[in-house]
Design a protein around this motif. Structure first.
Motif, PDB file in Angstrom:
ATOM      1  N   ARG A  26       2.422   1.813  -3.418  1.00  0.00           N
ATOM      2  CA  ARG A  26       1.449   2.371  -4.380  1.00  0.00           C
ATOM      3  C   ARG A  26       1.291   3.874  -4.161  1.00  0.00           C
ATOM      4  O   ARG A  26       1.294   4.659  -5.120  1.00  0.00           O
ATOM      5  CB  ARG A  26       0.095   1.664  -4.230  1.00  0.00           C
ATOM      6  CG  ARG A  26      -1.023   2.333  -5.059  1.00  0.00           C
ATOM      7  CD  ARG A  26      -2.354   1.657  -4.904  1.00  0.00           C
ATOM      8  NE  ARG A  26      -2.836   1.619  -3.539  1.00  0.00           N
ATOM      9  CZ  ARG A  26      -3.353   2.673  -2.882  1.00  0.00           C
ATOM     10  NH1 ARG A  26      -3.421   3.860  -3.485  1.00  0.00           N
ATOM     11  NH2 ARG A  26      -3.807   2.541  -1.651  1.00  0.00           N
ATOM     12  N   GLU A  27       1.165   4.261  -2.898  1.00  0.00           N
ATOM     13  CA  GLU A  27       0.978   5.675  -2.592  1.00  0.00           C
ATOM     14  C   GLU A  27       2.209   6.483  -2.970  1.00  0.00           C
ATOM     15  O   GLU A  27       2.093   7.596  -3.506  1.00  0.00           O
ATOM     16  CB  GLU A  27       0.651   5.837  -1.104  1.00  0.00           C
ATOM     17  CG  GLU A  27      -0.706   5.245  -0.725  1.00  0.00           C
ATOM     18  CD  GLU A  27      -0.928   5.194   0.775  1.00  0.00           C
ATOM     19  OE1 GLU A  27       0.041   5.430   1.528  1.00  0.00           O
ATOM     20  OE2 GLU A  27      -2.073   4.918   1.200  1.00  0.00           O
ATOM     21  N   LEU A  72      -6.089   3.750  -5.591  1.00  0.00           N
ATOM     22  CA  LEU A  72      -6.600   2.389  -5.809  1.00  0.00           C
ATOM     23  C   LEU A  72      -7.270   2.281  -7.170  1.00  0.00           C
ATOM     24  O   LEU A  72      -7.066   1.302  -7.906  1.00  0.00           O
ATOM     25  CB  LEU A  72      -7.610   2.026  -4.715  1.00  0.00           C
ATOM     26  CG  LEU A  72      -7.093   1.484  -3.390  1.00  0.00           C
ATOM     27  CD1 LEU A  72      -8.227   1.396  -2.381  1.00  0.00           C
ATOM     28  CD2 LEU A  72      -6.458   0.105  -3.584  1.00  0.00           C
ATOM     29  N   SER A 109      -7.956  -3.629  -2.864  1.00  0.00           N
ATOM     30  CA  SER A 109      -8.176  -3.185  -1.490  1.00  0.00           C
ATOM     31  C   SER A 109      -8.039  -4.342  -0.511  1.00  0.00           C
ATOM     32  O   SER A 109      -7.418  -4.194   0.554  1.00  0.00           O
ATOM     33  CB  SER A 109      -9.561  -2.551  -1.358  1.00  0.00           C
ATOM     34  OG  SER A 109      -9.816  -2.188  -0.022  1.00  0.00           O
ATOM     35  N   GLU A 148      -4.389  -5.146  -0.032  1.00  0.00           N
ATOM     36  CA  GLU A 148      -3.700  -4.152   0.789  1.00  0.00           C
ATOM     37  C   GLU A 148      -4.151  -4.169   2.246  1.00  0.00           C
ATOM     38  O   GLU A 148      -3.510  -3.545   3.099  1.00  0.00           O
ATOM     39  CB  GLU A 148      -3.893  -2.759   0.186  1.00  0.00           C
ATOM     40  CG  GLU A 148      -3.187  -2.568  -1.141  1.00  0.00           C
ATOM     41  CD  GLU A 148      -3.264  -1.142  -1.649  1.00  0.00           C
ATOM     42  OE1 GLU A 148      -3.930  -0.306  -0.975  1.00  0.00           O
ATOM     43  OE2 GLU A 148      -2.663  -0.849  -2.692  1.00  0.00           O
ATOM     44  N   ARG A 161       0.840  -1.205   0.000  1.00  0.00           N
ATOM     45  CA  ARG A 161       0.000   0.000   0.000  1.00  0.00           C
ATOM     46  C   ARG A 161       0.874   1.254   0.000  1.00  0.00           C
ATOM     47  O   ARG A 161       0.610   2.208  -0.745  1.00  0.00           O
ATOM     48  CB  ARG A 161      -0.921  -0.006   1.217  1.00  0.00           C
ATOM     49  CG  ARG A 161      -1.860   1.211   1.262  1.00  0.00           C
ATOM     50  CD  ARG A 161      -2.838   1.141   2.414  1.00  0.00           C
ATOM     51  NE  ARG A 161      -2.181   1.261   3.707  1.00  0.00           N
ATOM     52  CZ  ARG A 161      -2.009   0.261   4.566  1.00  0.00           C
ATOM     53  NH1 ARG A 161      -2.439  -0.950   4.269  1.00  0.00           N
ATOM     54  NH2 ARG A 161      -1.413   0.459   5.723  1.00  0.00           N
TER      55      ARG A 161
END
Length: 273
Positions: free
Chosen positions: A15-16, A22, A37, A40, A12
């Protein structure tokens, strides 16, 4: 389970850091938003191939790529308890990865300090249907968990407060109780075990409602969690406020309890030594 949670949190964050929401990342990975989701949030097993695709999308390489792919493999390995015929026991999974546990025992001696006969007597008393083989396997698994208290490679530090009432209860008969008290005296001498007895003279105390456990995961980076067993099941708590309240309760119980030396004197007296 713990390694799956560690991996999920790392994915997560990556990704950020890569600047994807998302909704943006999911179609690029051929996932639905709900599936990404769940990955994560460690709600499903994470396939190694999925991890490779995510790391490629998030432009992660080198040692970090290798580390997370290996973590994904580890997260998918069956736990040691599978060899004992046990299903996905979340508490055992968390305890296996913990570095230190704080346990308050109210009605009985905690599992990490039980003899096999004491454990068997407790399990038989609970209205859960088991075959003889299932019972034998559960007892063996409980005893196996205790090996970490004497492990040189992967030790588990245990700090426990035992309510005195548990030491008086004749679980399994007089001989089983005597052996259990003797076992406590032996284990109290280990460097990994800090044992306190909360004396009956303490009166009303902060843990009268139930026993509970706090698990600490050390350098894994996983937040502490609290675990409560009750007559109808169990509850895991990982919200910061809940865990903080558990820590405060344990500190109060430790403060009200006898110190380890005094506790050992009491146990020796109850054991007739």
């Amino acid at each position: 389970m713990v390694r799956r949670r560690v991996l999920a949190r790392q994915l997560r964050l990556l990704r950020e850091e890569a600047g994807f929401t998302l909704e943006e990342a999911a179609p690029k990975l051929d996932f639905s938003v709900s599936k990404l989701s769940r990955i994560e949030n460690a709600q499903i097993l994470i396939d190694v191939h999925w991890v490779r695709g995510m790391l490629d999308l998030y432009d992660v390489g080198g040692d970090r790529w290798t580390e997370l792919v290996e973590l994904a493999r580890e997260a998918n390995q069956p736990g040691w308890w599978k060899a004992y015929g046990l299903g996905n026991n979340s508490y055992i999974a968390f305890e296996t990865e913990a570095r230190r546990v704080h346990i308050f025992s109210l009605g009985y001696v905690t599992g990490l300090l039980q003899t096999a006969d004491y454990a068997r007597a407790l399990m038989v008393a609970v209205p859960v249907r088991r075959t003889q083989e299932q019972l034998d396997n559960e007892v063996a698994a409980r005893v196996y968990r205790q090996q970490r208290l004497t492990s040189a490679d992967n030790p588990l530090q245990l700090v426990t407060v035992i309510d005195e009432s548990a030491l008086h209860r004749t679980v399994g008969g007089a001989e089983v109780r005597q052996a259990q008290l003797d076992h406590l005296i032996t284990l109290a001498g280990l460097d990994t075990v800090t044992l306190h007895v909360l004396p009956a003279s303490a009166g009303a105390h902060a843990g009268l409602a139930s026993g509970f456990t706090i698990l600490h995961f050390g350098d894994l980076g996983e937040p502490d969690m609290a675990y409560v067993e009750h007559s109808l099941g169990a509850l895991s708590l990982d919200k910061a406020g809940d865990v903080a309240r558990a820590r405060l309760t344990f500190e109060r119980l430790s403060s009200d309890a006898l110190d380890p030396a005094e506790s050992l004197v009491l146990i020796r007296r109850l054991a007739g030594r």
